[in-house]
Design a protein around this motif. Structure first.
Motif, mmCIF file in Angstrom:
data_model
loop_
_atom_site.group_PDB
_atom_site.id
_atom_site.type_symbol
_atom_site.label_atom_id
_atom_site.label_comp_id
_atom_site.label_asym_id
_atom_site.label_seq_id
_atom_site.Cartn_x
_atom_site.Cartn_y
_atom_site.Cartn_z
ATOM 1 N N HIS A 94 42.056 93.131 46.075
ATOM 2 C CA HIS A 94 42.971 92.024 46.328
ATOM 3 C C HIS A 94 42.232 90.701 46.182
ATOM 4 O O HIS A 94 41.051 90.595 46.542
ATOM 5 N N ASP B 85 42.772 86.533 47.027
ATOM 6 C CA ASP B 85 43.494 85.372 47.531
ATOM 7 C C ASP B 85 43.076 84.181 46.681
ATOM 8 O O ASP B 85 41.877 83.885 46.557
ATOM 9 N N TYR B 86 44.055 83.531 46.101
ATOM 10 C CA TYR B 86 43.816 82.466 45.125
ATOM 11 C C TYR B 86 44.244 81.128 45.715
ATOM 12 O O TYR B 86 45.427 80.858 45.880
ATOM 13 N N PHE B 87 43.260 80.300 46.040
ATOM 14 C CA PHE B 87 43.512 78.961 46.589
ATOM 15 C C PHE B 87 43.414 77.942 45.451
ATOM 16 O O PHE B 87 42.429 77.932 44.710
ATOM 17 N N VAL C 178 47.277 89.826 43.767
ATOM 18 C CA VAL C 178 46.921 88.422 43.956
ATOM 19 C C VAL C 178 47.938 87.770 44.883
ATOM 20 O O VAL C 178 49.147 87.949 44.707
ATOM 21 N N THR C 179 47.450 87.032 45.867
ATOM 22 C CA THR C 179 48.314 86.173 46.664
ATOM 23 C C THR C 179 47.989 84.730 46.300
ATOM 24 O O THR C 179 46.830 84.298 46.398
ATOM 25 N N TYR C 180 48.994 84.011 45.846
ATOM 26 C CA TYR C 180 48.834 82.625 45.410
ATOM 27 C C TYR C 180 48.988 81.716 46.617
ATOM 28 O O TYR C 180 49.991 81.775 47.316
ATOM 29 N N LYS C 181 47.997 80.840 46.837
ATOM 30 C CA LYS C 181 47.955 80.008 48.029
ATOM 31 C C LYS C 181 47.743 78.533 47.667
ATOM 32 O O LYS C 181 46.642 77.994 47.804
ATOM 33 N N ARG D 73 38.106 80.202 55.881
ATOM 34 C CA ARG D 73 37.474 81.266 55.083
ATOM 35 C C ARG D 73 36.408 80.753 54.121
ATOM 36 O O ARG D 73 35.840 81.532 53.367
ATOM 37 N N GLU E 187 43.764 78.157 56.429
ATOM 38 C CA GLU E 187 43.114 79.408 56.048
ATOM 39 C C GLU E 187 41.942 79.158 55.108
ATOM 40 O O GLU E 187 40.877 79.773 55.239
ATOM 41 N N ASN F 160 48.058 77.441 54.532
ATOM 42 C CA ASN F 160 47.117 77.762 53.448
ATOM 43 C C ASN F 160 45.866 76.887 53.540
ATOM 44 O O ASN F 160 44.750 77.361 53.298
#
Length: 199
Positions: A3, A5-7, A33-36, A166, A162, A159
């Protein structure tokens, strides 16, 4: 399953120059992918960064050269001084958040549509008509521009929190499920190698 996480920020030129590379890498490794999308200026302020307008001239001159070279290498249309930058990234970010939640379209294409609109097409991604057109082009209901406002605002703020928590500090920024961090368009190759177990 891996996975990511895309900031990112829809008004980031380096996010634009990433193109569809993240989706290519994710597909290659069967990764989700989670788009953030987030407030990039808020992220800079919270993590020791400097807004472009406040950077030393030598840094801005180098950035200008690097952006133009990067666009040429990728054969991507690029306007170093777009008509609507800086602009308010919140409306497009809210639309991305709402579209991701709703599903049914191509979220990667939506993100690229917004960044391309800013950096290659001289469109204002804060304009409602532009937001709706980008949603429609990526296969989403344009009405998400309205229905996603409240939840989008909450998620947009979370977002940022987070990202700070992170360890993200710029855009594009990728964090894997096991907390490996990669910053910048040019680190997508490293992300690819990492997901393959070669880095």
């Amino acid at each position: 399953m891996a996975h990511i996480d895309y900031f990112f920020s829809p008004m980031s030129p380096y996010t634009y120059l990433l193109g569809g590379d993240l989706e290519t890498v994710a597909d290659k490794h069967n990764a989700t992918v989670t788009y953030k999308p987030l407030d990039i200026m808020g992220l800079f302020a919270r993590t020791g960064g400097t807004a472009p307008k406040d950077r030393h001239a030598s840094r801005m001159e180098y950035r200008a050269q690097d952006l133009v070279r990067s666009a040429k290498k990728r054969a991507m249309a690029f306007n170093l001084k777009p008509a609507f930058s800086p602009t308010n990234p919140a409306p497009s970010s809210y639309a991305i958040i709402a579209a991701q939640s709703a599903g049914g379209g191509d979220i990667g294409a939506l993100v690229h549509s917004f960044t391309r609109a800013c950096w290659a097409e001289d469109k204002d991604i804060a304009d409602d008509a532009v937001v709706r057109a980008c949603l429609k082009a990526a296969g989403f209901d344009p009405a998400l521009a309205d229905s996603g406002l409240l939840s989008g605002a909450d998620t947009y703020a979370s977002n940022l929190e987070e990202a700070v928590r992170r360890g993200a500090f710029g855009a594009p920024f990728f964090i894997t499920g096991d907390d490996a961090r990669f910053w910048g368009r040019d680190r997508i190759t490293d992300l690819d190698l990492y997901l393959a177990g070669d880095l």
